[in-house]
Design a protein around this motif. Structure first.
Motif, short mmCIF file in Angstrom:
data_model
loop_
_atom_site.label_atom_id
_atom_site.label_comp_id
_atom_site.label_asym_id
_atom_site.label_seq_id
_atom_site.Cartn_x
_atom_site.Cartn_y
_atom_site.Cartn_z
N LEU A 13 0.85 -1.19 0.00
CA LEU A 13 0.00 0.00 0.00
C LEU A 13 0.88 1.24 0.00
N SER A 14 0.43 2.27 -0.68
CA SER A 14 1.18 3.53 -0.67
C SER A 14 0.59 4.45 0.40
N THR A 15 1.21 5.60 0.57
CA THR A 15 0.71 6.59 1.52
C THR A 15 -0.74 6.89 1.19
N GLY A 16 -1.58 6.90 2.19
CA GLY A 16 -3.01 7.10 1.97
C GLY A 16 -3.77 5.80 1.94
N GLY A 17 -3.06 4.68 1.88
CA GLY A 17 -3.71 3.39 1.84
C GLY A 17 -3.89 2.75 3.22
N TYR A 18 -3.28 3.33 4.23
CA TYR A 18 -3.33 2.74 5.57
C TYR A 18 -4.48 3.33 6.35
N PRO A 19 -5.12 2.64 7.27
CA PRO A 19 -4.87 1.23 7.54
C PRO A 19 -5.53 0.37 6.47
N GLY A 20 -4.92 -0.73 6.19
CA GLY A 20 -5.43 -1.64 5.19
C GLY A 20 -4.41 -2.71 4.85
N GLN A 21 -4.74 -3.51 3.86
CA GLN A 21 -3.86 -4.60 3.44
C GLN A 21 -3.93 -4.73 1.93
N VAL A 22 -2.93 -5.38 1.36
CA VAL A 22 -2.91 -5.64 -0.08
C VAL A 22 -2.49 -7.09 -0.30
N TYR A 23 -3.14 -7.74 -1.24
CA TYR A 23 -2.86 -9.13 -1.59
C TYR A 23 -2.74 -9.24 -3.10
N ILE A 24 -1.99 -10.22 -3.57
CA ILE A 24 -1.90 -10.52 -4.99
C ILE A 24 -2.33 -11.97 -5.18
N GLU A 83 -10.71 -3.62 8.42
CA GLU A 83 -11.62 -4.71 8.79
C GLU A 83 -11.55 -5.89 7.81
N LYS A 84 -10.59 -5.83 6.88
CA LYS A 84 -10.37 -6.84 5.85
C LYS A 84 -11.51 -6.93 4.83
N ALA A 85 -12.29 -5.86 4.71
CA ALA A 85 -13.33 -5.78 3.69
C ALA A 85 -12.74 -5.09 2.46
#
Length: 103
Positions: A56-67, A90-92
């Protein structure tokens, strides 16, 4: 963008637009929230044989990224298209900006 040792690299905005990129043909948002389909310029590249990395880049937190490590039906099962999933805390599914690197 300068990425001399990368086959592809990008900074993708939350709306799916490219802030900067190398080796990326297009980015579209898949029907489900937080899903991006990243198509590579070189159609000879097969996602089943790659080891892409995303963060995630700046502005993407909090959160997660998956491939998704293989071609995926959400992106038309194309061998040159990577599914990237971003989520909120919340993993949504939630559209978040991210960096993608295909070494």
């Amino acid at each position: 963008m300068t990425a001399p040792y990368a086959q592809a690299s990008a900074l993708v905005n939350a709306d799916g637009s490219l802030a900067r990129s190398k080796g990326i043909k297009s980015v579209t948002r898949a029907p489900a929230a937080g899903r991006f389909c990243v198509q590579l310029e070189d159609s000879r590249l097969d996602v089943n044989e790659l080891t892409p990395v995303a963060t995630l880049s700046t502005g993407g937190y909090p959160g997660q990224v998956y491939i998704d490590p293989a071609n995926n039906g959400q992106c038309g099962s194309q061998k040159d298209t990577i599914l990237v999933v971003t989520t909120n805390w919340e993993k949504a599914g939630d559209y978040k900006p991210f960096f993608l690197l295909v070494p």
